[in-house]
Scaffold this active site. Structure first.
Site, PDB file in Angstrom:
ATOM      1  N   PHE A 136       0.868  -1.193   0.000  1.00  0.00           N
ATOM      2  CA  PHE A 136       0.000   0.000   0.000  1.00  0.00           C
ATOM      3  C   PHE A 136       0.896   1.231   0.000  1.00  0.00           C
ATOM      4  O   PHE A 136       1.652   1.442   0.963  1.00  0.00           O
ATOM      5  CB  PHE A 136      -0.843  -0.062   1.278  1.00  0.00           C
ATOM      6  N   TRP A 169       8.908   3.814   2.820  1.00  0.00           N
ATOM      7  CA  TRP A 169       8.455   3.115   4.030  1.00  0.00           C
ATOM      8  C   TRP A 169       7.269   2.204   3.724  1.00  0.00           C
ATOM      9  O   TRP A 169       6.269   2.234   4.447  1.00  0.00           O
ATOM     10  CB  TRP A 169       8.020   4.105   5.131  1.00  0.00           C
ATOM     11  N   ILE A 170       7.388   1.394   2.694  1.00  0.00           N
ATOM     12  CA  ILE A 170       6.239   0.591   2.282  1.00  0.00           C
ATOM     13  C   ILE A 170       6.429  -0.868   2.697  1.00  0.00           C
ATOM     14  O   ILE A 170       7.313  -1.573   2.173  1.00  0.00           O
ATOM     15  CB  ILE A 170       6.009   0.710   0.759  1.00  0.00           C
ATOM     16  N   LEU A 346      13.464  -8.642  33.480  1.00  0.00           N
ATOM     17  CA  LEU A 346      14.320  -9.773  33.119  1.00  0.00           C
ATOM     18  C   LEU A 346      15.801  -9.446  33.280  1.00  0.00           C
ATOM     19  O   LEU A 346      16.662 -10.274  32.953  1.00  0.00           O
ATOM     20  CB  LEU A 346      14.036 -10.244  31.677  1.00  0.00           C
ATOM     21  N   GLU A 371       0.814   4.150  10.487  1.00  0.00           N
ATOM     22  CA  GLU A 371      -0.657   4.259  10.577  1.00  0.00           C
ATOM     23  C   GLU A 371      -1.065   5.478  11.394  1.00  0.00           C
ATOM     24  O   GLU A 371      -2.087   5.467  12.077  1.00  0.00           O
ATOM     25  CB  GLU A 371      -1.257   2.992  11.216  1.00  0.00           C
TER      26      GLU A 371
END
Ligand code: TGC
Ligand code: FAD
Length: 392
Positions: A136, A169-170, A346, A371
């Site tokens: 996209f 950035w796909i 941890l 997003e």
């Protein structure tokens, strides 16, 4: 890596709100992650490679188009099932969930919602089965949070469109068979175009040296005078609202997915706190460690309730973009904070690949950025409650 002993927390008996079908779908996704993702994911993240062998399994658990109708190859499920599948996949790795999110919500969704019947029949079954993978293209080098400023463009050449520009950035770009690309026409109106690998002038170079989402392939989409057939334009919606509508669906999935990453870190830290002895006691017996665990389970429970209610609203077609924004922001922020606390619990072991926590922590740095960044989602809520636009 340690064997996957994951046990899901359910402090408020949220399982009681799920149907038998929801639980069946969730449990089969959980089993698949334990069997096919957990044993290999650390190695693939370390070598920064997407494990292509899991594509068939993702298709089998319904991760490609969970809510797309069965007539197009989708699983025809409701929104809560979709969310639960994303939760389980991201419990394994956010990068694997990214691959599924992009395929479902950012590639299949626009073809289903904005495409022609011919486009649906041509692409959706192949995407649902994983035979074809999609990407996209919205973000550009100079237009990330502000996609409306995009410069990728197409001209009407009579019998085809001529596409020029670049996307950065796909996710999935280096191996995608098709890309849903957002570009402006000569009037400056944004449209979606389906670009196929093999079209002259279309290339997809990979972006290397990421410290985050290392098991997900990220790259560019470059269009140098690409001739796109006219039948590849998505005709049924245009304007910025078209790509943003796809983001609503993907952001909703992320709101659930982030819970998975948080649950995995909480479960790991809880188990470790009972096994690790210091000063003659399990570290879980110390108040400061209990504070961390108590706060983690509280935040996870709140996020579960937020996602579940949003799922109900989505099922009723009543969820607003701003409600989705709030859940994406809150749940990713919750998860990233939990990874940081769990990693500390941890001690030195927390920074190794023996445990999943540091990988989740690094992954979530992308999830809190893509997003829509955390701050962009804050501004979306701010605009929604005040009516005042603080973006520009
Ligand atoms: P603005 O003027 O507010 O809106 C333009 C038009 O779009 C409509 N709209 C929406 N429609 C559907 N869903 C939404 N969420 C919508 N938000 C807005 C709006 O009503 C308007 O329609 P119309 O008919 O009046 O034209 O737009 P703006 O230019 O001011 O920008 C607003 C902003 C900043 C909120 C928006 O552009 C934004 O969300 N920016 C963040 C960009 C972003 O999220 N990019 C994501 C790229 S994809 C990705 O990251 C995939 S990651 C891989 C993975 O998921 O794993
Ligand atoms: P910028 O927009 O430059 O933002 C930089 C900073 O400025 C941020 O903190 C931001 O919050 C802040 N900022 C920007 N505007 C404002 C404002 N108005 N007010 C206050 N603060 C502001 N995109 C796709 O299209 N498809 C993909 O498949 C995809 N996959 C991705 C995978 C990964 C691993 C990553 C990291 C990104 C991916 N993206 C994808 C791109 C992603 O959506 C963008 O990175 C994101 O939208 C932010 O854009 P940017 O990186 O250009 O940051």
């Amino acid at each position: 890596m340690k064997p996957d002993l994951f046990e899901a927390p359910d402090y408020y008996n949220i399982d009681d709100l799920l149907t038998e079908e929801h639980k069946l779908i969730r449990d089969s996704a959980r089993e698949w992650v334990k069997r096919d993702v957990s044993p290999i994911i650390e190695e693939y993240a370390q070598k920064a490679e997407f494990p292509k062998q899991i594509i068939d399994g993702l298709a089998e658990i319904g991760a490609f188009g969970p809510y797309i109708p069965e007539e197009y190859g989708g699983a025809g499920l409701d929104q809560i099932s979709y969310g639960l599948i994303m939760q389980e996949i991201e419990r394994g790795d956010s990068g694997v969930r990214s691959t599924a999110s992009v395929q479902s919500s950012l590639v299949m969704y626009p073809i289903w919602k904005y495409g022609t019947e011919e486009q649906r029949n041509k692409y959706l079954p192949k995407l649902a089965s994983g035979e074809w993978m999609g990407s996209f293209g919205l973000t550009e080098p100079d237009h990330g949070s502000n996609p409306g400023g995009m410069t990728t463009n197409f001209k009407d050449m009579g019998d085809h469109y001529l596409l020029n520009g670049a996307k950065l950035w796909i996710s999935n770009s280096p191996f995608c068979n098709v890309a849903v690309v957002w570009a402006k026409n000569e009037e400056g109106r944004i449209h979606g175009l389906i670009v196929e690998r093999g079209m002259d002038g279309f290339s997809t170079p990979e972006t290397h040296n990421k410290w985050s989402l290392r098991a997900s392939a990220t790259g560019e989409l470059i269009f140098d005078n690409v001739k796109v057939p006219k039948e590849n334009l998505l005709p049924n919606k245009s304007g910025l609202g078209a790509p943003l509508g796809c983001l609503d669906s993907a952001r909703y999935g992320i709101a659930w997915g982030a819970i998975g990453a948080a649950m995995d870190c909480y479960d790991t830290a809880l188990r470790y706190s009972k096994e690790r002895i210091q000063f003659g006691k399990p570290i879980g017996a110390f108040q400061l460690q209990q504070k961390k665990l108590a706060e983690m389970i509280t935040e996870i429970t709140k996020a579960q309730l937020l996602a579940f209610r949003l799922g109900q609203l989505k099922n009723e077609n009543r969820a607003t973009s701003a409600q989705i924004s709030m859940a994406k922001r809150n749940n990713v922020d919750m998860a990233i904070k939990i990874t940081r606390e769990a990693r500390q619990m941890l001690g030195g072991m927390g920074i190794t690949g023996e445990y999943s926590i540091m990988r989740h922590m690094m992954n979530l740095e992308s999830v809190i950025t893509y997003e829509g960044t955390h701050d962009i989602h804050l501004l979306i809520t701010g605009l929604d409650i005040t009516g005042l636009n603080a973006f520009k």
